[in-house]
Write a protein that holds these residues in place. Structure first.
Motif, PDB file in Angstrom:
ATOM      1  N   ALA A   1       0.676  -1.275  -0.026  1.00 18.21           N
ATOM      2  CA  ALA A   1       0.064   0.228   0.147  1.00 18.21           C
ATOM      3  C   ALA A   1       0.693   1.269  -0.066  1.00 18.21           C
ATOM      4  O   ALA A   1       0.861   2.025   1.082  1.00 18.21           O
ATOM      5  N   PRO A   2       1.483   1.393  -1.222  1.00 15.99           N
ATOM      6  CA  PRO A   2       2.417   2.710  -1.227  1.00 15.99           C
ATOM      7  C   PRO A   2       1.804   4.037  -0.987  1.00 15.99           C
ATOM      8  O   PRO A   2       2.284   4.939  -0.372  1.00 15.99           O
ATOM      9  N   ASP A   3       0.373   4.077  -1.404  1.00 14.04           N
ATOM     10  CA  ASP A   3      -0.285   5.498  -1.253  1.00 14.04           C
ATOM     11  C   ASP A   3      -0.557   5.561   0.341  1.00 14.04           C
ATOM     12  O   ASP A   3      -0.769   6.625   0.805  1.00 14.04           O
ATOM     13  N   PHE A   4      -0.659   4.317   1.054  1.00 12.82           N
ATOM     14  CA  PHE A   4      -0.986   4.521   2.369  1.00 12.82           C
ATOM     15  C   PHE A   4       0.234   5.033   3.197  1.00 12.82           C
ATOM     16  O   PHE A   4       0.079   6.101   3.972  1.00 12.82           O
ATOM     17  N   ALA A   5       1.325   4.727   2.664  1.00 17.97           N
ATOM     18  CA  ALA A   5       2.630   5.146   3.243  1.00 17.97           C
ATOM     19  C   ALA A   5       2.672   6.715   3.111  1.00 17.97           C
ATOM     20  O   ALA A   5       3.198   7.371   3.954  1.00 17.97           O
ATOM     21  N   THR A   6       2.130   7.135   1.888  1.00 13.06           N
ATOM     22  CA  THR A   6       2.432   8.416   1.725  1.00 13.06           C
ATOM     23  C   THR A   6       1.377   9.188   2.677  1.00 13.06           C
ATOM     24  O   THR A   6       1.565  10.331   3.124  1.00 13.06           O
ATOM     25  N   TYR A   7       0.287   8.628   2.571  1.00 11.77           N
ATOM     26  CA  TYR A   7      -0.775   9.366   3.677  1.00 11.77           C
ATOM     27  C   TYR A   7      -0.168   9.392   4.994  1.00 11.77           C
ATOM     28  O   TYR A   7      -0.524  10.316   5.823  1.00 11.77           O
ATOM     29  N   LEU A   8       0.360   8.250   5.630  1.00 11.13           N
ATOM     30  CA  LEU A   8       1.211   8.372   6.875  1.00 11.13           C
ATOM     31  C   LEU A   8       2.199   9.407   6.857  1.00 11.13           C
ATOM     32  O   LEU A   8       2.280   9.897   8.097  1.00 11.13           O
ATOM     33  N   LEU A   9       2.869   9.659   5.916  1.00 12.39           N
ATOM     34  CA  LEU A   9       3.912  10.625   5.844  1.00 12.39           C
ATOM     35  C   LEU A   9       3.259  12.225   5.930  1.00 12.39           C
ATOM     36  O   LEU A   9       3.604  12.964   6.528  1.00 12.39           O
ATOM     37  N   GLU A  10       2.260  12.159   5.054  1.00 14.72           N
ATOM     38  CA  GLU A  10       1.655  13.522   4.922  1.00 14.72           C
ATOM     39  C   GLU A  10       0.784  13.999   6.099  1.00 14.72           C
ATOM     40  O   GLU A  10       1.023  15.059   6.641  1.00 14.72           O
ATOM     41  N   PHE A  11      -0.086  13.044   6.481  1.00 16.75           N
ATOM     42  CA  PHE A  11      -1.063  13.559   7.461  1.00 16.75           C
ATOM     43  C   PHE A  11      -0.633  13.564   8.921  1.00 16.75           C
ATOM     44  O   PHE A  11      -0.426  14.917   9.512  1.00 16.75           O
ATOM     45  N   PRO A  12      -0.027  12.587   9.388  1.00 16.90           N
ATOM     46  CA  PRO A  12       0.187  12.714  10.954  1.00 16.90           C
ATOM     47  C   PRO A  12       1.622  13.289  11.108  1.00 16.90           C
ATOM     48  O   PRO A  12       1.881  13.958  11.992  1.00 16.90           O
ATOM     49  N   PHE A  13       2.667  12.943  10.294  1.00  9.89           N
ATOM     50  CA  PHE A  13       3.970  13.622  10.477  1.00  9.89           C
ATOM     51  C   PHE A  13       4.070  15.076   9.598  1.00  9.89           C
ATOM     52  O   PHE A  13       4.493  16.118  10.155  1.00  9.89           O
ATOM     53  N   GLY A  14       3.602  15.164   8.488  1.00 13.89           N
ATOM     54  CA  GLY A  14       3.471  16.386   7.822  1.00 13.89           C
ATOM     55  C   GLY A  14       2.690  17.409   8.097  1.00 13.89           C
ATOM     56  O   GLY A  14       2.981  18.541   8.236  1.00 13.89           O
ATOM     57  N   ASP A  15       1.500  17.099   8.736  1.00 16.96           N
ATOM     58  CA  ASP A  15       0.620  17.915   9.130  1.00 16.96           C
ATOM     59  C   ASP A  15       0.397  18.006  10.694  1.00 16.96           C
ATOM     60  O   ASP A  15       0.712  19.129  11.332  1.00 16.96           O
ATOM     61  N   VAL A  16       0.050  17.275  11.430  1.00 17.91           N
ATOM     62  CA  VAL A  16      -0.053  17.061  12.913  1.00 17.91           C
ATOM     63  C   VAL A  16       1.277  17.226  13.668  1.00 17.91           C
ATOM     64  O   VAL A  16       1.192  18.087  14.386  1.00 17.91           O
ATOM     65  N   TYR A  17       2.129  16.326  13.396  1.00 14.55           N
ATOM     66  CA  TYR A  17       3.445  16.643  14.313  1.00 14.55           C
ATOM     67  C   TYR A  17       4.074  17.838  13.858  1.00 14.55           C
ATOM     68  O   TYR A  17       4.910  18.333  14.724  1.00 14.55           O
ATOM     69  N   SER A  18       3.914  18.350  12.779  1.00 13.63           N
ATOM     70  CA  SER A  18       4.513  19.670  12.594  1.00 13.63           C
ATOM     71  C   SER A  18       3.838  21.116  12.918  1.00 13.63           C
ATOM     72  O   SER A  18       4.372  22.111  12.713  1.00 13.63           O
ATOM     73  N   ARG A  19       2.648  20.798  13.745  1.00 14.98           N
ATOM     74  CA  ARG A  19       1.691  21.760  14.248  1.00 14.98           C
ATOM     75  C   ARG A  19       2.750  22.622  15.269  1.00 14.98           C
ATOM     76  O   ARG A  19       3.409  21.975  16.104  1.00 14.98           O
ATOM     77  N   PRO A  20       2.406  23.926  15.593  1.00 14.87           N
ATOM     78  CA  PRO A  20       3.042  24.424  16.716  1.00 14.87           C
ATOM     79  C   PRO A  20       1.975  24.265  17.955  1.00 14.87           C
ATOM     80  O   PRO A  20       0.961  23.710  17.623  1.00 14.87           O
ATOM     81  N   GLY A  21       2.540  24.622  19.041  1.00 18.22           N
ATOM     82  CA  GLY A  21       1.737  24.312  20.267  1.00 18.22           C
ATOM     83  C   GLY A  21       2.252  23.131  21.161  1.00 18.22           C
ATOM     84  O   GLY A  21       1.976  23.200  22.669  1.00 18.22           O
ATOM     85  N   LEU A  22       2.831  22.095  20.540  1.00 16.85           N
ATOM     86  CA  LEU A  22       3.248  21.010  21.508  1.00 16.85           C
ATOM     87  C   LEU A  22       4.747  20.763  20.828  1.00 16.85           C
ATOM     88  O   LEU A  22       4.887  20.456  19.615  1.00 16.85           O
ATOM     89  N   ASN A  23       5.655  20.488  21.619  1.00 16.39           N
ATOM     90  CA  ASN A  23       7.072  19.912  21.128  1.00 16.39           C
ATOM     91  C   ASN A  23       6.860  18.392  20.909  1.00 16.39           C
ATOM     92  O   ASN A  23       5.816  17.730  21.238  1.00 16.39           O
TER      93      ASN A  23
END
Length: 138
Positions: free
Chosen positions: A39-61
């Motif tokens: 599921a290479p598309d799922f790998a992309t989703y995993l990178l983009e959403f949790p890590f590219g969007d959520v983990y990269s947000r300000p507010g929490l280290n």
């Protein structure tokens, strides 16, 4: 990773790959690689959403985010592989073994003893693996 660490014009995927490398290191890269043939598309989703969007947000280290993630995965009680990745990530971002153990023990109050026991055994496995790696380097 915080808002101040975002690079101008960096795509979600690029930001996610960078965050994954910083937080999960080799363990995270193995998860992405394991998805390549199914599921290479799922790998992309995993990178983009949790890590590219959520983990990269300000507010929490990243340390605070890993505390929350370790607690949530422990409370779920059925996500040992993901918990192990995030226990190692917790170590990568500066949590001590004692802090991780306390986070997991705290979940006994809210998720029950079986979930906490599963989490503690996952932590024991990760701590042993990390100790073996450290000994091999020394």
């Amino acid at each position: 990773m915080t808002q101040s660490h975002k690079i101008p014009n960096e795509t979600r995927l690029e930001r996610g790959k960078r965050a994954l490398a910083e937080i999960d290191g080799e363990a995270g890269e193995k998860v992405v690689a394991a998805l390549a043939d199914i599921a290479p598309d799922f790998a992309t989703y995993l990178l983009e959403f949790p890590f590219g969007d959520v983990y990269s947000r300000p507010g929490l280290n990243t340390k605070a985010r890993e505390i929350a993630t370790i607690a949530a995965l422990t409370a779920m009680g059925n996500a040992a592989p993901q918990l192990k990745v995030h226990i190692e990530a917790g170590l990568n971002v500066g949590l001590s073994r004692d802090e991780i153990t306390e986070i997991i023990m705290q979940m006994a109050v809210y998720a029950g003893f079986p979930a906490a026991l599963n989490g503690l055994f996952a932590a024991k496995d990760v701590f042993a693996l990390v100790a073996e790696r450290e000994a091999a380097v020394a």
